[in-house]
Design a protein around this motif. Structure first.
Motif, PDB file in Angstrom:
ATOM      1  N   HIS A  85     -13.233  22.105  29.142  1.00  0.00           N
ATOM      2  CA  HIS A  85     -12.070  22.725  29.491  1.00  0.00           C
ATOM      3  C   HIS A  85     -11.672  23.576  28.808  1.00  0.00           C
ATOM      4  CE1 HIS A  85     -12.036  18.785  30.344  1.00  0.00           C
ATOM      5  NE2 HIS A  85     -11.467  18.068  29.349  1.00  0.00           N
ATOM      6  N   ALA A  86     -12.085  24.760  27.949  1.00  0.00           N
ATOM      7  CA  ALA A  86     -12.405  26.742  28.095  1.00  0.00           C
ATOM      8  C   ALA A  86     -10.883  26.103  27.620  1.00  0.00           C
ATOM      9  CB  ALA A  86     -12.521  27.144  29.631  1.00  0.00           C
ATOM     10  N   VAL A  87     -10.666  26.168  25.927  1.00  0.00           N
ATOM     11  CA  VAL A  87      -9.226  26.008  25.739  1.00  0.00           C
ATOM     12  C   VAL A  87      -9.354  26.211  24.219  1.00  0.00           C
ATOM     13  CG1 VAL A  87      -8.156  23.780  27.033  1.00  0.00           C
ATOM     14  CG2 VAL A  87      -9.371  23.104  25.528  1.00  0.00           C
ATOM     15  N   ASN A  88      -8.034  26.635  23.515  1.00  0.00           N
ATOM     16  CA  ASN A  88      -8.170  26.751  22.324  1.00  0.00           C
ATOM     17  C   ASN A  88      -6.859  26.724  21.667  1.00  0.00           C
ATOM     18  OD1 ASN A  88      -8.465  27.565  19.755  1.00  0.00           O
ATOM     19  ND2 ASN A  88      -9.550  29.819  19.985  1.00  0.00           N
ATOM     20  N   PRO A  89      -7.074  25.219  20.974  1.00  0.00           N
ATOM     21  CA  PRO A  89      -5.250  24.587  20.983  1.00  0.00           C
ATOM     22  C   PRO A  89      -5.319  24.891  19.504  1.00  0.00           C
ATOM     23  CG  PRO A  89      -7.236  23.059  21.052  1.00  0.00           C
ATOM     24  CD  PRO A  89      -7.694  24.309  21.516  1.00  0.00           C
ATOM     25  N   VAL A  90      -6.141  25.569  18.679  1.00  0.00           N
ATOM     26  CA  VAL A  90      -5.791  25.808  17.400  1.00  0.00           C
ATOM     27  C   VAL A  90      -4.640  27.413  17.282  1.00  0.00           C
ATOM     28  CG1 VAL A  90      -7.144  27.051  15.262  1.00  0.00           C
ATOM     29  CG2 VAL A  90      -7.654  24.751  16.448  1.00  0.00           C
ATOM     30  N   GLN A  91      -5.622  28.120  17.955  1.00  0.00           N
ATOM     31  CA  GLN A  91      -5.483  29.597  18.066  1.00  0.00           C
ATOM     32  C   GLN A  91      -4.118  29.538  18.655  1.00  0.00           C
ATOM     33  OE1 GLN A  91      -6.806  32.173  16.916  1.00  0.00           O
ATOM     34  NE2 GLN A  91      -4.667  33.842  18.016  1.00  0.00           N
ATOM     35  N   ARG A  92      -3.919  28.527  19.559  1.00  0.00           N
ATOM     36  CA  ARG A  92      -2.520  28.719  20.472  1.00  0.00           C
ATOM     37  C   ARG A  92      -1.203  28.525  19.659  1.00  0.00           C
ATOM     38  NH1 ARG A  92      -1.821  25.691  25.786  1.00  0.00           N
ATOM     39  NH2 ARG A  92       0.200  26.257  25.756  1.00  0.00           N
ATOM     40  N   LEU A  93      -1.746  27.348  18.642  1.00  0.00           N
ATOM     41  CA  LEU A  93      -1.071  26.471  17.455  1.00  0.00           C
ATOM     42  C   LEU A  93      -0.485  27.837  16.380  1.00  0.00           C
ATOM     43  CD1 LEU A  93      -2.102  23.574  16.354  1.00  0.00           C
ATOM     44  CD2 LEU A  93      -0.173  23.549  18.075  1.00  0.00           C
ATOM     45  N   ARG A  94      -1.791  29.066  16.387  1.00  0.00           N
ATOM     46  CA  ARG A  94      -1.912  30.037  15.045  1.00  0.00           C
ATOM     47  C   ARG A  94      -0.343  31.527  15.798  1.00  0.00           C
ATOM     48  NH1 ARG A  94      -7.776  30.147  14.251  1.00  0.00           N
ATOM     49  NH2 ARG A  94      -8.338  28.724  12.695  1.00  0.00           N
ATOM     50  N   LEU A  95      -0.619  31.190  16.823  1.00  0.00           N
ATOM     51  CA  LEU A  95       0.163  32.803  17.827  1.00  0.00           C
ATOM     52  C   LEU A  95       1.608  31.717  17.790  1.00  0.00           C
ATOM     53  CD1 LEU A  95      -2.136  33.130  20.858  1.00  0.00           C
ATOM     54  CD2 LEU A  95      -1.228  34.024  18.914  1.00  0.00           C
ATOM     55  N   LEU A  96       1.837  29.758  18.102  1.00  0.00           N
ATOM     56  CA  LEU A  96       3.162  29.841  17.773  1.00  0.00           C
ATOM     57  C   LEU A  96       3.616  30.515  16.495  1.00  0.00           C
ATOM     58  CD1 LEU A  96       5.531  28.247  19.053  1.00  0.00           C
ATOM     59  CD2 LEU A  96       4.599  25.425  18.946  1.00  0.00           C
ATOM     60  N   ARG A  97       2.796  29.467  15.467  1.00  0.00           N
ATOM     61  CA  ARG A  97       3.230  29.667  13.717  1.00  0.00           C
ATOM     62  C   ARG A  97       3.696  31.376  13.644  1.00  0.00           C
ATOM     63  NH1 ARG A  97      -0.717  28.289   9.518  1.00  0.00           N
ATOM     64  NH2 ARG A  97      -2.035  30.318  10.654  1.00  0.00           N
ATOM     65  N   ALA A  98       3.176  32.444  14.733  1.00  0.00           N
ATOM     66  CA  ALA A  98       3.145  33.864  13.905  1.00  0.00           C
ATOM     67  C   ALA A  98       4.803  33.815  15.047  1.00  0.00           C
ATOM     68  CB  ALA A  98       2.267  34.203  14.883  1.00  0.00           C
ATOM     69  N   ARG A  99       4.471  33.427  15.890  1.00  0.00           N
ATOM     70  CA  ARG A  99       6.213  33.418  16.753  1.00  0.00           C
ATOM     71  C   ARG A  99       7.055  33.023  15.659  1.00  0.00           C
ATOM     72  NH1 ARG A  99       3.625  32.407  21.458  1.00  0.00           N
ATOM     73  NH2 ARG A  99       4.063  30.431  21.540  1.00  0.00           N
ATOM     74  N   LEU A 100       7.032  31.727  15.484  1.00  0.00           N
ATOM     75  CA  LEU A 100       8.360  31.538  15.019  1.00  0.00           C
ATOM     76  C   LEU A 100       8.433  32.001  13.333  1.00  0.00           C
ATOM     77  CD1 LEU A 100       7.347  27.487  15.607  1.00  0.00           C
ATOM     78  CD2 LEU A 100       9.457  28.167  15.708  1.00  0.00           C
ATOM     79  N   GLY A 101       7.591  32.736  12.433  1.00  0.00           N
ATOM     80  CA  GLY A 101       7.999  33.341  11.547  1.00  0.00           C
ATOM     81  C   GLY A 101       8.454  34.667  12.334  1.00  0.00           C
TER      82      GLY A 101
END
Length: 667
Positions: A85-101
């Motif tokens: 499915h050409a997806v990267n859920p782990v990277q999306r979670l890392r980006l979300l964590r960075a934004r929350l930070g």
């Protein structure tokens, strides 16, 4: 230009804006709502949304961090999903964590936006076992419209029909059988496709089936409440006249699950369940069959039949939310029809007991086994049932872990079965993966092989399995085993089953497994706040037989025959589907093998046998061959001497040199 507007109240709610004449074509009648709230304690959507809780900044960070641990350290399908499915859920979670930070409690986005992003990340992998489960107050609630829409084919054209109305709800001309043409102004087929893309699904058929379900039912532990407060449905009545209905969304409590997926038990560790299908199934029962819900939850034991079902009769079951059993008259003959709505039970042996009792009371000339809409449940229950339909030995579908340090830690903690969850079979290969670089562990079955073959065949007539794209998890495994063991043909109303072939564990279960029998000070799992939860595909399932080694995930079960649901199927209890299944049963050979045994004090075993379609019987006592005799249709007697103290007898029936029936019983 004139139109008429009728406003009826479905449940206490804020008034809706008036519908103006200028907004509608002249030939449309507009109705707002309908009478009666079918689920007790329902509230309008807007009232529910205003009561939603608030997660702190720290709680959101905990949720994101635990999701990263789950997907990176436990998720068995991560490489497959990233590729397909050409997806990267782990990277999306890392980006979300960075934004929350970069945010604080004062500057963070509204909670709904956080839940939307988390849900989107989990949905991106199109895996209905891997879920972000929303916290209080969403968990346990369902947003609903008081009717059901189903797809059918009429005259070669695809149509969407209102198939059920909730009890107590009436709003003519919007009744069962009307054809929905538009949903919020969008052509209905396109609306279903858009809905399917939002609510995941491993293949196209699964996405469209899921999209249809989500039009009217949204389990809120998996999906945020609808953005719209009401839905505008355009439809044709029985006379072909166009109308529109404005129907408000309602939110009410769902029927509680029948099994606890978080408890550190064999049942929880053996779970293969699509939460959406399970929630939708219970909500539909609450809306359209409330008496079945009352009976299932009641402490009063149902009085069941003990004699075979007459033609056209329905049997009472002790598990009304699990089974529906009846004798149906088709164009090809009278057959049994057994609907299995779920495998989500705590006790697989009790499930099989009721399964066997019902099949033995149904016509023995043929059985239509119907698992449409079954989201799965206890994998043992699904695979234990297979043996009762075939004389051949069942090989349960094997499963694999993905080899990660975290999965290895969990397996190491339970390799010696300290808590009743035995993971020892997988430990050696996972430990060696550090040296070999293997991506997956060796494959072993979850279901005990002895349990999958302990009872043996109990129904010797021909069997047809009916599937659809809503079949997931343990039901995918059941359908795979049915096909892999050649039990009978598979008749599908869709091109595939849902293709969710995995064992699923909750975050809470994983946390507890690393805390038992003694705490692991290095555990990365932390308690999730406010009742939030997560689930993950922990072990992937592989096929056996001719397709041995093929994964179930994303592929599913392709039926041997296809039947497009018709308008009569949708509105008249599947009459055309049952005729199609009956036609397949009529072509299959009929076998009968009934057995009674008696063992006297001198060690002589006497067997009274009734057979049809069988040429030879072989007799085994306590696993040893003791006799072989030719038989004709009808009753016969077989005597075996010198077997004092015998425990079990197995009689195998052959035709044309092939094993076609068997019966095992205690002496």
């Amino acid at each position: 230009m004139t139109t008429s507007t009728r406003v009826e109240v479905l449940a206490p709610r804020r008034p809706l804006d008036d519908v103006t004449d200028e907004s509608l074509p002249a030939d449309l009648t507009v109705q707002v709502g309908s009478a009666g709230a079918p689920i007790a304690d329902s509230v309008p959507l807007q009232e529910f949304v205003t009561s939603a809780g608030t997660l702190s900044h720290a709680q959101r960070m905990t949720i994101v961090q635990q999701a990263l641990i789950l997907l990176e350290g436990n998720y068995v399908h991560l490489p497959l999903k990233a590729a397909m499915h050409a997806v990267n859920p782990v990277q999306r979670l890392r980006l979300l964590r960075a934004r929350l930070g970069q945010q604080t409690d004062a500057t963070m986005a509204p909670e709904r936006e956080f839940h939307r992003e988390m849900s989107s990340i989990f949905h991106s992998v199109r895996d209905l076992h891997t879920n972000y489960v929303l916290p209080t107050p969403f968990n346990g609630m369902v947003a609903y419209l008081p009717f059901q829409v189903e797809r059918c084919v009429e005259g070669g054209a695809e149509k969407y029909i209102v198939s059920h109305m909730a009890e107590g709800v009436s709003n003519p001309p919007f009744t069962r059988g009307v054809e929905v043409t538009h949903w919020n102004g969008v052509p209905i087929a396109l609306a279903v496709a858009v809905s399917g893309d939002r609510f995941a699904g491993s293949n196209r058929a699964a996405r469209l089936a899921r999209g249809t379900d989500a039009l009217t039912l949204r389990p809120l532990r998996l999906h945020l409440p609808p953005d719209e407060e009401w839905v505008t449905i355009s439809y044709l009545d029985a006379g072909g006249v166009r109308h529109e209905l404005r129907q408000p969304w309602l939110v009410g409590p769902n029927v509680p699950p029948m099994a606890d997926a978080d408890a550190p038990t064999t049942a929880a560790a053996s779970m293969g369940l699509d939460l959406f299908a399970d929630d939708v199934g219970r909500a539909r029962a609450l809306l359209f069959a409330p008496r079945a819900v009352e009976q299932q939850l009641s402490d009063v034991q149902a009085e069941v039949e003990t004699t075979p079902a007459a033609a056209g009769a329905e049997l009472t079951t002790t598990m009304p939310l699990v089974f529906r059993a009846r004798s149906v008259v088709t164009a090809s003959g009278t057959y049994g029809h057994l609907r299995i709505r779920t495998f989500n039970v705590d006790d697989p042996d009790a499930f099989v007991d009721e399964f066997v009792r019902l099949t033995e009371l149904l016509p023995q000339e043929g059985l239509i086994l119907d698992v449409r809409g079954n989201g799965g449940g206890h994998i043992h229950a699904s695979e234990f049932a297979l043996q009762t339909l075939t004389p051949r030995r069942i090989t349960p579908e094997p499963v694999q872990f993905i080899c990660t340090p975290l999965n290895l830690a969990v397996v190491r903690q339970h390799k010696d079965n300290p808590s009743g969850i035995d993971l020892g079979a997988w430990f050696r290969s996972m430990e060696q993966a550090v040296e070999t670089g293997s991506a997956f562990s060796s494959a072993f079955p979850i279901t005990p092989v002895d349990g999958a073959n302990r009872r043996g065949q109990r129904y010797s007539g021909p069997v047809v399995l009916v599937t659809d794209a809503r079949c997931y998890s343990a039901t995918d495994i059941f359908a795979a085993g049915f096909q892999d063991h050649g039990i009978g043909p598979v008749l599908g109303v869709d091109d595939n089953t849902g293709a969710g072939g995995a064992n699923v564990w909750t975050h809470s279960l994983l946390k507890q497994l690393l805390e038992r029998p003694q705490a692991n000070p290095e555990t990365p799992y932390k308690t999730l706040p406010n009742g939030a939860a997560m689930r993950v595909s922990i072990r992937r399932t592989l096929r056996v037989g001719e397709l041995a080694g093929t994964p179930l995930e994303d592929l599913g079960i392709v039926p041997d025959h296809r039947h497009e649901l018709t308008r009569r199927d949708v509105l008249e209890d599947n009459v055309d589907l049952l005729d199609a299944a009956g036609a397949l049963l009529k072509q299959m050979p009929k076998r009968t093998l009934r057995l009674t045994s008696s063992l006297d004090g001198g060690g002589t075993l006497t067997l009274q046998v009734t057979t049809a379609g069988i040429e030879r019987l072989d007799v085994y006592v306590d696993g040893r061959p003791r006799a072989s005799t030719d038989v004709a249709d009808g009753a016969s007697s077989v005597t075996v001497t010198g077997v004092a103290g015998a425990d079990t007898v197995r009689v195998e029936g052959y035709a044309g040199g092939e094993l076609v029936a068997a019966r095992t019983q205690q002496t």
